[in-house]
Design a protein around this motif. Structure first.
Motif, PDB file in Angstrom:
ATOM      1  N   HIS A 118       0.841  -1.202   0.000  1.00 49.44           N
ATOM      2  CA  HIS A 118       0.000   0.000   0.000  1.00 49.44           C
ATOM      3  C   HIS A 118       0.880   1.257   0.000  1.00 49.44           C
ATOM      4  O   HIS A 118       0.662   2.186  -0.787  1.00 49.44           O
ATOM      5  CB  HIS A 118      -0.911  -0.027   1.229  1.00 49.44           C
ATOM      6  CG  HIS A 118      -1.943   1.043   1.276  1.00 49.44           C
ATOM      7  ND1 HIS A 118      -1.652   2.351   1.605  1.00 49.44           N
ATOM      8  CD2 HIS A 118      -3.282   0.993   1.043  1.00 49.44           C
ATOM      9  CE1 HIS A 118      -2.762   3.064   1.569  1.00 49.44           C
ATOM     10  NE2 HIS A 118      -3.760   2.265   1.235  1.00 49.44           N
TER      11      HIS A 118
ATOM     12  N   CYS B  28       2.698   1.602  -3.393  1.00 48.22           N
ATOM     13  CA  CYS B  28       1.784   2.065  -4.452  1.00 48.22           C
ATOM     14  C   CYS B  28       1.429   3.539  -4.267  1.00 48.22           C
ATOM     15  O   CYS B  28       1.378   4.294  -5.241  1.00 48.22           O
ATOM     16  CB  CYS B  28       0.528   1.205  -4.482  1.00 48.22           C
ATOM     17  SG  CYS B  28       0.843  -0.501  -5.000  1.00 48.22           S
ATOM     18  N   ASP B  29       1.201   3.934  -3.024  1.00 44.94           N
ATOM     19  CA  ASP B  29       0.883   5.335  -2.735  1.00 44.94           C
ATOM     20  C   ASP B  29       2.059   6.224  -3.123  1.00 44.94           C
ATOM     21  O   ASP B  29       1.873   7.264  -3.765  1.00 44.94           O
ATOM     22  CB  ASP B  29       0.530   5.495  -1.260  1.00 44.94           C
ATOM     23  CG  ASP B  29      -0.097   6.837  -0.955  1.00 44.94           C
ATOM     24  OD1 ASP B  29      -1.000   7.259  -1.716  1.00 44.94           O
ATOM     25  OD2 ASP B  29       0.317   7.461   0.040  1.00 44.94           O
TER      26      ASP B  29
ATOM     27  N   TYR C  41      -2.832   4.940  -7.472  1.00 39.24           N
ATOM     28  CA  TYR C  41      -3.974   5.049  -6.559  1.00 39.24           C
ATOM     29  C   TYR C  41      -5.020   3.962  -6.777  1.00 39.24           C
ATOM     30  O   TYR C  41      -5.742   3.613  -5.849  1.00 39.24           O
ATOM     31  CB  TYR C  41      -4.574   6.454  -6.650  1.00 39.24           C
ATOM     32  CG  TYR C  41      -3.511   7.497  -6.375  1.00 39.24           C
ATOM     33  CD1 TYR C  41      -2.826   7.505  -5.162  1.00 39.24           C
ATOM     34  CD2 TYR C  41      -3.148   8.424  -7.348  1.00 39.24           C
ATOM     35  CE1 TYR C  41      -1.823   8.430  -4.916  1.00 39.24           C
ATOM     36  CE2 TYR C  41      -2.151   9.351  -7.105  1.00 39.24           C
ATOM     37  CZ  TYR C  41      -1.485   9.351  -5.882  1.00 39.24           C
ATOM     38  OH  TYR C  41      -0.484  10.254  -5.646  1.00 39.24           O
TER      39      TYR C  41
ATOM     40  N   VAL D 287      -3.753   1.214  -4.671  1.00 38.16           N
ATOM     41  CA  VAL D 287      -3.980   1.606  -3.276  1.00 38.16           C
ATOM     42  C   VAL D 287      -5.424   1.303  -2.878  1.00 38.16           C
ATOM     43  O   VAL D 287      -5.680   0.724  -1.812  1.00 38.16           O
ATOM     44  CB  VAL D 287      -3.652   3.103  -3.055  1.00 38.16           C
ATOM     45  CG1 VAL D 287      -4.176   3.593  -1.716  1.00 38.16           C
ATOM     46  CG2 VAL D 287      -2.147   3.346  -3.164  1.00 38.16           C
TER      47      VAL D 287
ATOM     48  N   ASP E 220      -6.635  -1.401  -0.094  1.00 33.12           N
ATOM     49  CA  ASP E 220      -7.483  -1.033   1.052  1.00 33.12           C
ATOM     50  C   ASP E 220      -8.540  -2.112   1.301  1.00 33.12           C
ATOM     51  O   ASP E 220      -8.746  -2.544   2.436  1.00 33.12           O
ATOM     52  CB  ASP E 220      -8.195   0.305   0.809  1.00 33.12           C
ATOM     53  CG  ASP E 220      -7.307   1.517   1.003  1.00 33.12           C
ATOM     54  OD1 ASP E 220      -6.292   1.419   1.711  1.00 33.12           O
ATOM     55  OD2 ASP E 220      -7.652   2.577   0.432  1.00 33.12           O
TER      56      ASP E 220
END
Length: 177
Positions: free
Chosen positions: A142, A145-146, A151, A154, A158
């Motif tokens: 995460h 990727c952020d 996104y 991301v 999540d």
């Protein structure tokens, strides 16, 4: 004329088959490589947990057999559903992903369990631990990727973290005394 056209189409098709996979993306080459690597390792882990969950589902016994059997079946369905999403995400950003069982075994960080017999509480505790490890790996991915501006990954991660935490919760509550 149609023979020449047909020959050109065949040659074009052959060239197409030999071209490397290169899905266009606006992510950098380095970001694609890093994200693809992280997600592919997660994919191998998800397959390993999926197989272990099915193994324990098939070999469950004891007083709570039905409840545990059904819970593990539900969790294995959820895990298997993740695999296609993860692999397709890797391909969408231009990466390559798993191709075989050997790929999974080389990349997985989740340990297999080939024991002839495992106590039901030990099965649940082991799966709980494996899912906690997966959640930790998902958090690392995460952040990556952020940092790379991916996104969409991301957002997907999540959801996978939430699903994984739910599995941890259910497994923990099922085996604790």
């Amino acid at each position: 004329m149609s023979t020449l056209l047909n020959e050109l189409q065949v040659e074009d098709a052959k060239l197409h088959l030999t071209r490397p996979l290169a899905t266009p993306t606006d992510l950098s080459v380095d970001a694609t490589k890093e994200i693809s690597g992280a997600l592919t390792a997660i994919l191998a882990d998800v397959y390993a947990i999926y197989m272990k969950t099915k193994n324990f589902h098939w070999h469950m016994s004891g007083a709570h057999f039905r409840d545990y059997h059904l819970m593990l079946d539900e969790q294995s369905v959820q895990l298997f559903a993740m695999t296609d999403d993860i692999a397709e995400r890797v391909r969408k950003i231009g990466g390559k992903t798993l191709r075989s069982i050997d790929d999974i075994s080389r990349m997985q960080r989740i340990l297999d369990n080939d024991a002839d017999y495992v106590e039901p509480a030990d099965m649940l505790a082991e799966l709980c631990s494996d899912n906690k490890q997966l959640a930790a790996e998902l958090r690392v991915a995460h952040t990556l990727c952020d940092d790379c501006g991916d996104y969409s990954s991301v957002s997907m991660i999540d959801n996978w973290i939430d699903q994984t935490e739910r599995r941890v919760w259910f497994l923990y509550e099922s085996y604790r005394h």
